[in-house]
Design a protein around this motif. Structure first.
Motif, PDB file in Angstrom:
ATOM      1  N   TRP A 124       0.838  -1.211   0.000  1.00  0.00           N
ATOM      2  CA  TRP A 124       0.000   0.000   0.000  1.00  0.00           C
ATOM      3  C   TRP A 124       0.869   1.255   0.000  1.00  0.00           C
ATOM      4  O   TRP A 124       0.624   2.198  -0.765  1.00  0.00           O
ATOM      5  N   LEU A 125       1.914   1.269   0.825  1.00  0.00           N
ATOM      6  CA  LEU A 125       2.805   2.419   0.877  1.00  0.00           C
ATOM      7  C   LEU A 125       3.551   2.616  -0.438  1.00  0.00           C
ATOM      8  O   LEU A 125       3.750   3.749  -0.892  1.00  0.00           O
TER       9      LEU A 125
ATOM     10  N   ARG B 212       1.368   4.453  -2.867  1.00  0.00           N
ATOM     11  CA  ARG B 212       1.225   5.871  -2.522  1.00  0.00           C
ATOM     12  C   ARG B 212       2.488   6.649  -2.837  1.00  0.00           C
ATOM     13  O   ARG B 212       2.436   7.763  -3.377  1.00  0.00           O
ATOM     14  N   TRP B 213       3.650   6.077  -2.492  1.00  0.00           N
ATOM     15  CA  TRP B 213       4.908   6.773  -2.730  1.00  0.00           C
ATOM     16  C   TRP B 213       5.205   6.904  -4.215  1.00  0.00           C
ATOM     17  O   TRP B 213       5.772   7.905  -4.655  1.00  0.00           O
TER      18      TRP B 213
ATOM     19  N   GLU C 211       2.921   7.195  -6.601  1.00  0.00           N
ATOM     20  CA  GLU C 211       2.044   8.264  -7.094  1.00  0.00           C
ATOM     21  C   GLU C 211       2.596   9.636  -6.721  1.00  0.00           C
ATOM     22  O   GLU C 211       2.575  10.568  -7.532  1.00  0.00           O
ATOM     23  N   ARG C 212       3.098   9.762  -5.520  1.00  0.00           N
ATOM     24  CA  ARG C 212       3.682  11.036  -5.082  1.00  0.00           C
ATOM     25  C   ARG C 212       4.906  11.396  -5.918  1.00  0.00           C
ATOM     26  O   ARG C 212       5.080  12.548  -6.323  1.00  0.00           O
TER      27      ARG C 212
END
Length: 333
Positions: free
Chosen positions: A313-314, A317-318, A320-321
């Protein structure tokens, strides 16, 4: 979606292996028809031969020069993790069964993962060569440091671990097949590259066989009838605490050192992981036919899917950032 299905297949396989050990413990128990004392060592050798065959040496060389980062990862894996385990065991005292206490410490003393650390670092657009180097170095160091930590803990409790024999077994059945696999790459490397899925299935299938044999003796000795659901819930809570404490610690150390984001991603993912792929074979070699082996393995069997779910999950997110802040990263990928 494909990655999630692969994880689900392996997790379901672990559940099935434990269920089969409960239904049919005799074949995989000591002296059983599967001859676990032989199957275990052959299976361990096969797993690490395949690891050596699939690991490009060039990837290792590319990540060798970032020593401050390597110290963060290995220090987290082999110093902070075990000290955290000792601290937590001191806090809970005798409220956990002795074998489960040993299992939690065994989890903390294990090496990092190889494949998932590298895959998640790549997915999060981190420093992949650094992840490959640290994950591989961690596996090699674990042959010596994991039994040393376990030996120290057992000695403090009045027990003894034949360290010399254990380390020699680990070298023979882990390091030697890994080296042989590397040496065979000029002839078999192309074959292995074309058959990654097949090798992955053989690797995971062998681990599931070792999980089955690891639980058979415990089932015959009635270990689970004494502890049951309470041990499972305590392990789930303990592994969650351990993961987040280590993740927070490694993140703060990386921030304090001012590491670039790509290096920080590799350090956090490699430093917070613990290997089930090596943990089950190493437990078979270190603890042998210990009747409480299933309780010893329980923390790593729960920590394994937990770390994959949270870090997966992380990583999303990372990534995408990183793409939002650095659009060129998408083109480079």
């Amino acid at each position: 979606m494909a990655a999630k299905l692969k994880v689900d297949w392996f997790l379901l396989g672990m559940v099935l292996a434990v269920f089969l050990a409960w239904l049919f413990p005799d074949p995989g128990a000591k002296g059983g028809s599967l001859h676990p004392e032989i199957v275990t060592k052959v299976g361990v050798a096969l797993i690490f031969f395949l690891h050596g065959l699939a690991l490009p040496f060039e990837s290792l060389k590319a990540g060798t020069l970032r020593w401050p980062l390597h110290l963060v990862v290995q220090g987290t894996t082999y110093l902070f993790f075990p000290l955290l385990g000792l601290g937590l065991l001191w806090l809970v005292g005798d409220r956990l069964p002795g074998d489960l206490q040993l299992g939690f410490f065994y989890l903390c003393a294990l090496p990092s993962t190889v494949s998932s650390s590298v895959a998640l670092t790549a997915a999060a657009r981190g420093n992949v060569p650094v992840a490959v180097f640290n994950a591989t170095l961690s596996s090699l160091l674990g042959v010596f440091l994991t039994p040393l930590w376990i030996g120290m803990m057992l000695k403090s409790g009045g027990q003894a671990l034949p360290l010399g024999k254990v380390i020699l077994d680990l070298i023979i059945w882990l390091i030697l097949p890994l080296v042989v696999g590397q040496l065979c790459r000029p002839w078999l490397g192309g074959w292995a590259k074309q058959r990654k899925k097949f090798i992955h299935k053989v690797d995971r299938g062998t681990i599931l066989l070792l999980v089955y044999t690891s639980f058979c003796d415990s089932m015959k000795w009635g270990v689970w009838s004494k502890h049951g659901t309470g041990a499972l819930l305590a392990t789930l809570a303990g592994t969650l605490v351990i993961f987040w404490v280590v993740f927070f610690f490694s993140s703060k150390v990386c921030d304090a050192l001012g590491l670039p984001r790509a290096d920080r991603t590799a350090a956090v993912f490699c430093g917070s992981k613990k290997t089930l792929a090596s943990g089950v074979p190493m437990a078979q070699l270190i603890f042998g036919a210990h009747p409480g082996l299933s309780l010893i393995l329980l923390p790593i069997m729960i920590y394994h899917p937990l770390q994959l779910v949270i870090c997966g999950w992380l990583a999303g997110r990372w990534a995408e950032r990183e793409v939002k802040e650095n659009p060129e990263a998408l083109q480079a990928a």
